[in-house]
Design a protein around this motif. Structure first.
Motif, short mmCIF file in Angstrom:
data_model
loop_
_atom_site.label_atom_id
_atom_site.label_comp_id
_atom_site.label_asym_id
_atom_site.label_seq_id
_atom_site.Cartn_x
_atom_site.Cartn_y
_atom_site.Cartn_z
N THR A 165 27.40 -74.12 59.35
CA THR A 165 27.49 -74.88 58.10
C THR A 165 28.54 -74.28 57.17
O THR A 165 29.31 -75.02 56.55
N THR A 166 28.58 -72.97 57.09
CA THR A 166 29.57 -72.30 56.25
C THR A 166 30.99 -72.58 56.74
O THR A 166 31.88 -72.87 55.94
N LYS A 167 31.18 -72.51 58.04
CA LYS A 167 32.50 -72.81 58.61
C LYS A 167 32.91 -74.24 58.30
O LYS A 167 34.07 -74.50 57.95
N GLN A 168 31.98 -75.17 58.44
CA GLN A 168 32.28 -76.57 58.14
C GLN A 168 32.64 -76.74 56.67
O GLN A 168 33.58 -77.48 56.34
N ALA A 169 31.93 -76.07 55.78
CA ALA A 169 32.22 -76.17 54.35
C ALA A 169 33.60 -75.60 54.04
O ALA A 169 34.37 -76.19 53.28
N VAL A 170 33.93 -74.46 54.62
CA VAL A 170 35.24 -73.84 54.39
C VAL A 170 36.35 -74.74 54.92
O VAL A 170 37.37 -74.94 54.26
N GLU A 171 36.14 -75.31 56.10
CA GLU A 171 37.14 -76.22 56.67
C GLU A 171 37.32 -77.45 55.79
O GLU A 171 38.44 -77.92 55.59
N ALA A 172 36.22 -77.98 55.24
CA ALA A 172 36.31 -79.14 54.36
C ALA A 172 37.07 -78.81 53.09
O ALA A 172 37.92 -79.59 52.63
N ILE A 173 36.80 -77.64 52.52
CA ILE A 173 37.51 -77.22 51.31
C ILE A 173 39.00 -77.06 51.60
O ILE A 173 39.85 -77.50 50.82
N GLU A 174 39.34 -76.42 52.71
CA GLU A 174 40.75 -76.22 53.06
C GLU A 174 41.44 -77.57 53.29
O GLU A 174 42.57 -77.77 52.87
N THR A 175 40.76 -78.50 53.96
CA THR A 175 41.32 -79.82 54.19
C THR A 175 41.55 -80.55 52.88
O THR A 175 42.62 -81.14 52.66
N ASN A 176 40.57 -80.50 51.99
CA ASN A 176 40.71 -81.14 50.68
C ASN A 176 41.84 -80.52 49.87
O ASN A 176 42.59 -81.23 49.20
N MET A 177 41.97 -79.20 49.94
CA MET A 177 43.04 -78.53 49.21
C MET A 177 44.40 -78.93 49.76
O MET A 177 45.33 -79.23 49.00
N THR A 178 44.52 -78.98 51.07
CA THR A 178 45.78 -79.37 51.70
C THR A 178 46.13 -80.81 51.33
O THR A 178 47.29 -81.11 51.00
N THR A 179 45.15 -81.68 51.35
CA THR A 179 45.37 -83.09 50.98
C THR A 179 45.80 -83.19 49.52
O THR A 179 46.74 -83.93 49.19
N ALA A 180 45.14 -82.46 48.65
CA ALA A 180 45.48 -82.50 47.22
C ALA A 180 46.90 -81.99 46.98
O ALA A 180 47.67 -82.60 46.22
#
Length: 184
Positions: free
Chosen positions: A155-170
């Protein structure tokens, strides 16, 4: 054959040594990250001062207000792009540090878990008669704790990946929008 207290003592010492080694490694990684962060900031400050001086000279040499505002607008876009590049670089430093910490922690937890299971197996072989229920209970507790840790880790890995993806998109969206905004 070792007695249970000697086994626990040896396991405790080995665990302490492993934790000390992990803390040393994590501290080293933390200092390396701080060093990269300071180096990045020093470079940014030095470059910014040099560019600000050059820009100020250009603005002071402007012959009329129109030229002044044209030069000001021309300097705005590169500064925005540099700020975005700084953010990406900082994000890279943070991500790599987080990855190193996660890797070290997972390695340590896996090794400690392996040692606890091995120690428990060894001690349970010499358990007195009538303690089979307790041995089964402890084995079940260890298995459940491992399953809980695995789920938390995923779950933590998924959350970190989601944050990184959102940051890259932004960052990509801001980078795309910056030229349009500075032209207006």
């Amino acid at each position: 054959m070792f007695s249970a207290p000697e086994q626990f003592s040896a396991a405790t010492k080995a665990n302490f040594d492993a934790q000390l080694a992990m803390m040393t490694a994590l501290t080293t990684k933390a200092f390396e990250s701080v060093e990269k962060f300071v180096e990045l900031n020093l470079t940014v400050v030095k470059t910014s001062m040099e560019e600000s001086t050059a820009n100020a000279k250009q603005l002071m040499a402007a012959k009329d207000p129109q030229e002044f505002f044209t030069l000001s607008a021309a300097h705005a876009q590169p500064n925005t792009e540099k700020a975005l590049a700084y953010g990406r670089h900082l994000s890279t430093i943070v991500s790599s540090t987080q990855a190193e910490f996660t890797k070290a922690a997972e390695s340590q937890i896996a090794e400690t878990n392996r040692k606890v299971v091995a120690l428990f197996e060894e001690v349970s072989k010499n358990a007195p008669a009538g303690t089979e229920g307790m041995v089964t209970f402890v084995k079940t507790a260890i298995t459940n704790a491992n399953a809980g840790y695995d789920q938390l880790s995923k779950t933590t890995k998924q959350a970190v990946e989601a944050i990184e993806t959102n940051m890259t998109t932004a960052v990509a969206q801001i980078t795309k929008a910056t030229p349009k905004a500075t032209k207006k």
